[in-house]
Design a protein around this motif. Structure first.
Motif, PDB file in Angstrom:
ATOM      1  N   ASP A   1       0.844  -1.184   0.000  1.00 56.15           N
ATOM      2  CA  ASP A   1       0.000   0.000   0.000  1.00 56.15           C
ATOM      3  C   ASP A   1       0.888   1.247   0.000  1.00 56.15           C
ATOM      4  OD1 ASP A   1       0.884   0.477   2.617  1.00 56.15           O
ATOM      5  OD2 ASP A   1      -0.899  -0.404   3.528  1.00 56.15           O
ATOM      6  N   SER A   2       0.271   2.421   0.064  1.00 54.44           N
ATOM      7  CA  SER A   2       1.018   3.664  -0.069  1.00 54.44           C
ATOM      8  C   SER A   2       2.088   3.812   1.010  1.00 54.44           C
ATOM      9  CB  SER A   2       0.052   4.864  -0.006  1.00 54.44           C
ATOM     10  OG  SER A   2       0.757   6.075  -0.108  1.00 54.44           O
ATOM     11  N   SER A   3       1.737   3.540   2.266  1.00 55.64           N
ATOM     12  CA  SER A   3       2.703   3.676   3.358  1.00 55.64           C
ATOM     13  C   SER A   3       3.844   2.678   3.214  1.00 55.64           C
ATOM     14  CB  SER A   3       2.002   3.487   4.702  1.00 55.64           C
ATOM     15  OG  SER A   3       1.023   4.482   4.907  1.00 55.64           O
ATOM     16  N   GLU A   4       3.516   1.472   2.813  1.00 56.29           N
ATOM     17  CA  GLU A   4       4.546   0.441   2.643  1.00 56.29           C
ATOM     18  C   GLU A   4       5.487   0.788   1.497  1.00 56.29           C
ATOM     19  OE1 GLU A   4       2.148  -3.540   4.182  1.00 56.29           O
ATOM     20  OE2 GLU A   4       1.815  -2.773   2.153  1.00 56.29           O
ATOM     21  N   ARG A   5       4.954   1.369   0.429  1.00 51.24           N
ATOM     22  CA  ARG A   5       5.794   1.770  -0.710  1.00 51.24           C
ATOM     23  C   ARG A   5       6.801   2.837  -0.284  1.00 51.24           C
ATOM     24  NH1 ARG A   5       4.340   1.349  -5.977  1.00 51.24           N
ATOM     25  NH2 ARG A   5       4.729   3.570  -6.289  1.00 51.24           N
ATOM     26  N   VAL A   6       6.322   3.835   0.467  1.00 53.99           N
ATOM     27  CA  VAL A   6       7.228   4.880   0.941  1.00 53.99           C
ATOM     28  C   VAL A   6       8.312   4.270   1.827  1.00 53.99           C
ATOM     29  CG1 VAL A   6       7.391   6.951   2.385  1.00 53.99           C
ATOM     30  CG2 VAL A   6       5.492   6.702   0.770  1.00 53.99           C
ATOM     31  N   HIS A   7       7.928   3.321   2.694  1.00 53.55           N
ATOM     32  CA  HIS A   7       8.893   2.657   3.580  1.00 53.55           C
ATOM     33  C   HIS A   7       9.930   1.884   2.761  1.00 53.55           C
ATOM     34  CE1 HIS A   7      10.363   1.007   7.308  1.00 53.55           C
ATOM     35  NE2 HIS A   7      10.122  -0.230   6.933  1.00 53.55           N
ATOM     36  N   LEU A   8       9.480   1.181   1.729  1.00 55.36           N
ATOM     37  CA  LEU A   8      10.381   0.428   0.861  1.00 55.36           C
ATOM     38  C   LEU A   8      11.406   1.355   0.208  1.00 55.36           C
ATOM     39  CD1 LEU A   8      11.127  -2.204  -0.750  1.00 55.36           C
ATOM     40  CD2 LEU A   8       9.469  -1.445  -2.463  1.00 55.36           C
ATOM     41  N   TYR A   9      10.945   2.459  -0.352  1.00 52.35           N
ATOM     42  CA  TYR A   9      11.845   3.396  -1.031  1.00 52.35           C
ATOM     43  C   TYR A   9      12.829   4.015  -0.039  1.00 52.35           C
ATOM     44  CZ  TYR A   9       9.552   3.419  -5.617  1.00 52.35           C
ATOM     45  OH  TYR A   9       9.074   3.066  -6.861  1.00 52.35           O
ATOM     46  N   THR A  10      12.360   4.348   1.162  1.00 54.63           N
ATOM     47  CA  THR A  10      13.240   4.950   2.162  1.00 54.63           C
ATOM     48  C   THR A  10      14.350   3.988   2.553  1.00 54.63           C
ATOM     49  OG1 THR A  10      11.414   6.280   3.033  1.00 54.63           O
ATOM     50  CG2 THR A  10      13.327   5.981   4.461  1.00 54.63           C
ATOM     51  N   LEU A  11      14.002   2.728   2.806  1.00 50.10           N
ATOM     52  CA  LEU A  11      15.013   1.736   3.181  1.00 50.10           C
ATOM     53  C   LEU A  11      16.015   1.510   2.055  1.00 50.10           C
ATOM     54  CD1 LEU A  11      12.792  -0.926   4.992  1.00 50.10           C
ATOM     55  CD2 LEU A  11      14.357   0.708   6.039  1.00 50.10           C
ATOM     56  N   ALA A  12      15.556   1.637   0.812  1.00 44.59           N
ATOM     57  CA  ALA A  12      16.446   1.432  -0.334  1.00 44.59           C
ATOM     58  C   ALA A  12      17.237   2.683  -0.688  1.00 44.59           C
ATOM     59  CB  ALA A  12      15.644   0.967  -1.543  1.00 44.59           C
ATOM     60  N   GLY A  13      17.030   3.773   0.055  1.00 41.90           N
ATOM     61  CA  GLY A  13      17.796   4.986  -0.193  1.00 41.90           C
ATOM     62  C   GLY A  13      17.307   5.822  -1.347  1.00 41.90           C
ATOM     63  N   HIS A  14      16.009   5.690  -1.686  1.00 43.39           N
ATOM     64  CA  HIS A  14      15.437   6.463  -2.783  1.00 43.39           C
ATOM     65  C   HIS A  14      14.437   7.474  -2.242  1.00 43.39           C
ATOM     66  CE1 HIS A  14      16.780   4.613  -6.635  1.00 43.39           C
ATOM     67  NE2 HIS A  14      17.056   3.592  -5.854  1.00 43.39           N
ATOM     68  N   PRO A  15      14.205   8.557  -2.969  1.00 42.21           N
ATOM     69  CA  PRO A  15      13.182   9.518  -2.538  1.00 42.21           C
ATOM     70  C   PRO A  15      11.795   8.905  -2.623  1.00 42.21           C
ATOM     71  CG  PRO A  15      14.001  10.076  -4.727  1.00 42.21           C
ATOM     72  CD  PRO A  15      14.885   8.980  -4.200  1.00 42.21           C
ATOM     73  N   GLU A  16      10.860   9.576  -2.026  1.00 45.26           N
ATOM     74  CA  GLU A  16       9.479   9.111  -2.003  1.00 45.26           C
ATOM     75  C   GLU A  16       8.967   8.850  -3.415  1.00 45.26           C
ATOM     76  OE1 GLU A  16       5.284  10.565   0.091  1.00 45.26           O
ATOM     77  OE2 GLU A  16       6.946  11.938  -0.178  1.00 45.26           O
ATOM     78  N   PRO A  17       8.207   7.765  -3.646  1.00 43.94           N
ATOM     79  CA  PRO A  17       7.694   7.471  -4.992  1.00 43.94           C
ATOM     80  C   PRO A  17       6.915   8.646  -5.563  1.00 43.94           C
ATOM     81  CG  PRO A  17       7.278   5.635  -3.490  1.00 43.94           C
ATOM     82  CD  PRO A  17       7.787   6.757  -2.660  1.00 43.94           C
ATOM     83  N   ALA A  18       7.067   8.841  -6.877  1.00 43.92           N
ATOM     84  CA  ALA A  18       6.430   9.985  -7.522  1.00 43.92           C
ATOM     85  C   ALA A  18       4.921   9.964  -7.353  1.00 43.92           C
ATOM     86  CB  ALA A  18       6.794  10.005  -9.012  1.00 43.92           C
ATOM     87  N   MET A  19       4.312   8.785  -7.405  1.00 48.24           N
ATOM     88  CA  MET A  19       2.860   8.707  -7.293  1.00 48.24           C
ATOM     89  C   MET A  19       2.402   9.162  -5.914  1.00 48.24           C
ATOM     90  SD  MET A  19       0.496   5.478  -8.323  1.00 48.24           S
ATOM     91  CE  MET A  19      -1.283   5.473  -8.158  1.00 48.24           C
ATOM     92  N   ASP A  20       3.162   8.820  -4.880  1.00 47.52           N
ATOM     93  CA  ASP A  20       2.815   9.253  -3.533  1.00 47.52           C
ATOM     94  C   ASP A  20       2.979  10.765  -3.396  1.00 47.52           C
ATOM     95  OD1 ASP A  20       2.645   6.564  -1.721  1.00 47.52           O
ATOM     96  OD2 ASP A  20       4.078   6.337  -3.332  1.00 47.52           O
ATOM     97  N   ARG A  21       4.023  11.316  -4.035  1.00 39.43           N
ATOM     98  CA  ARG A  21       4.199  12.765  -4.012  1.00 39.43           C
ATOM     99  C   ARG A  21       3.037  13.461  -4.698  1.00 39.43           C
ATOM    100  NH1 ARG A  21       9.524  11.389  -5.552  1.00 39.43           N
ATOM    101  NH2 ARG A  21       9.175  12.205  -7.645  1.00 39.43           N
ATOM    102  N   ASP A  22       2.572  12.888  -5.808  1.00 44.86           N
ATOM    103  CA  ASP A  22       1.427  13.467  -6.508  1.00 44.86           C
ATOM    104  C   ASP A  22       0.182  13.472  -5.620  1.00 44.86           C
ATOM    105  OD1 ASP A  22       2.928  13.929  -8.732  1.00 44.86           O
ATOM    106  OD2 ASP A  22       2.082  12.314  -9.936  1.00 44.86           O
ATOM    107  N   CYS A  23      -0.027  12.359  -4.895  1.00 43.75           N
ATOM    108  CA  CYS A  23      -1.193  12.279  -4.012  1.00 43.75           C
ATOM    109  C   CYS A  23      -1.141  13.372  -2.947  1.00 43.75           C
ATOM    110  CB  CYS A  23      -1.259  10.906  -3.347  1.00 43.75           C
ATOM    111  SG  CYS A  23      -1.754   9.569  -4.445  1.00 43.75           S
ATOM    112  N   LYS A  24       0.053  13.604  -2.383  1.00 43.52           N
ATOM    113  CA  LYS A  24       0.194  14.626  -1.346  1.00 43.52           C
ATOM    114  C   LYS A  24       0.091  16.030  -1.924  1.00 43.52           C
ATOM    115  CE  LYS A  24       2.958  11.738   1.733  1.00 43.52           C
ATOM    116  NZ  LYS A  24       4.283  11.526   2.374  1.00 43.52           N
ATOM    117  N   ALA A  25       0.277  16.154  -3.246  1.00 38.02           N
ATOM    118  CA  ALA A  25       0.196  17.464  -3.891  1.00 38.02           C
ATOM    119  C   ALA A  25      -1.242  17.892  -4.146  1.00 38.02           C
ATOM    120  CB  ALA A  25       0.973  17.452  -5.214  1.00 38.02           C
ATOM    121  N   ILE A  26      -2.196  17.010  -3.921  1.00 41.06           N
ATOM    122  CA  ILE A  26      -3.598  17.364  -4.133  1.00 41.06           C
ATOM    123  C   ILE A  26      -4.050  18.275  -2.992  1.00 41.06           C
ATOM    124  CG2 ILE A  26      -5.945  16.488  -4.390  1.00 41.06           C
ATOM    125  CD1 ILE A  26      -4.745  13.829  -5.278  1.00 41.06           C
ATOM    126  N   PRO A  27      -4.463  19.500  -3.287  1.00 37.61           N
ATOM    127  CA  PRO A  27      -4.913  20.402  -2.220  1.00 37.61           C
ATOM    128  C   PRO A  27      -6.118  19.816  -1.483  1.00 37.61           C
ATOM    129  CG  PRO A  27      -4.562  21.598  -4.273  1.00 37.61           C
ATOM    130  CD  PRO A  27      -4.496  20.144  -4.601  1.00 37.61           C
TER     131      PRO A  27
END
Length: 287
Positions: free
Chosen positions: A91-117
């Motif tokens: 899910d979204s939280s798990e994806r962010v956790h996966l990317y963080t552990l792998a040393g990558h920035p937050e997934p683009a799709m998750d950033r887009d979701c947070k960009a929705i006012p």
């Protein structure tokens, strides 16, 4: 008398690699082969999926994925992380956790979701019973109201990465059956996606989606190889819902900013019959 040297504490990177290995194993073990369409013969000692099955489904090498679960010091691309996240149904939280552990920035799709006012999310609710959603340039479904979910069906049960118009139009039997004038709709969608690739062609998420679509849909590959491009356009679409029947809807796109690639899309009924049917969908949701 010589004092034994104290062991060197692990570095932050080593700690993250070990945590990544444990996280991947835990997510792999919770998914049954049946959920992924893998046939099961006889008893299995491994709970959930085997390493080689995850590697095959994600399109990565078995040895490479094994090293990843062994906390080896290897580099992981964003494209591979996206494939693994989809395979493990994170899910979204798990994806962010996966990317963080792998040393990558937050997934683009998750950033887009947070960009929705927040105001846009309020609008989605108050547009009811008009089916409405928010999508990005890659046609990922970032948010939607309840009538939209009821109209298209099944979004809540899809992995986060699979909530994508392109993928659903070409690979979901329900979406294909419901989309009247499918050939025209599919050609329009592929043309818009190819036009978007001009600005995103080097991005792993876009390239991985094209690769997946070419593998899973001969119709997509046929249209993709035509190299047609389409400009954004509003139009009238016909949608055949399995319960309420034919819906005739004006499809309208509203971008969220001057340079934003995220847009609010609405499906406004064009006649009283369709208005009555979308109200039925809304009432069904509210029950």
């Amino acid at each position: 008398m010589t004092t034994p040297a104290e062991p060197t504490p692990p570095t932050d990177q080593q700690v993250r690699r070990r945590e990544l290995a444990s996280f991947l194993r835990s997510r792999r073990e919770r998914i049954s082969p049946e959920q992924t369409g893998i046939p099961v013969a006889g008893r299995r000692r491994t709970p959930g999926l085997r390493r080689e099955e995850v590697a095959q489904l994600a399109g990565v090498g078995v040895t490479w994925y094994t090293w990843l679960e062994q906390a080896r010091d290897i580099n992981v691309s964003e494209q591979v992380l996206a494939a693994i996240a989809g395979t493990l149904r994170l899910d979204s939280s798990e994806r962010v956790h996966l990317y963080t552990l792998a040393g990558h920035p937050e997934p683009a799709m998750d950033r887009d979701c947070k960009a929705i006012p927040p105001a846009v999310l309020v609008m989605l609710t108050h547009l009811e019973p008009i089916p409405a959603a928010v999508v990005n340039a890659r046609f990922d479904l970032l948010a939607y109201n309840r009538t939209y979910e009821r109209m298209v069906g099944g979004l809540a049960h899809l992995p986060f990465e699979d909530r994508n118009w392109l993928l659903l139009v070409f690979t979901s039997p329900r979406w294909r059956a419901a989309t009247l004038d499918w050939e025209d709709a599919a050609a329009r969608l592929v043309g818009r996606f190819r036009a978007g690739m001009a600005a995103h062609g080097a991005e792993p998420r876009w390239k991985s989606l094209v690769k997946r679509m070419r593998q899973e849909s001969p119709d997509f590959e046929r249209l993709w190889d035509q190299h047609d491009v389409r400009a954004p356009e509003n139009f009238t679409k016909r949608y055949l819902h399995p319960e309420v029947g034919l819906l005739t809807l004006d499809y309208t796109q509203l971008w969220l900013g001057e340079r934003s690639e995220i847009k609010l899309i609405t499906h406004t009924p064009v006649d009283e019959d369709t208005w009555a049917k979308v109200r039925v969908l809304q009432e069904t949701v509210d029950q």
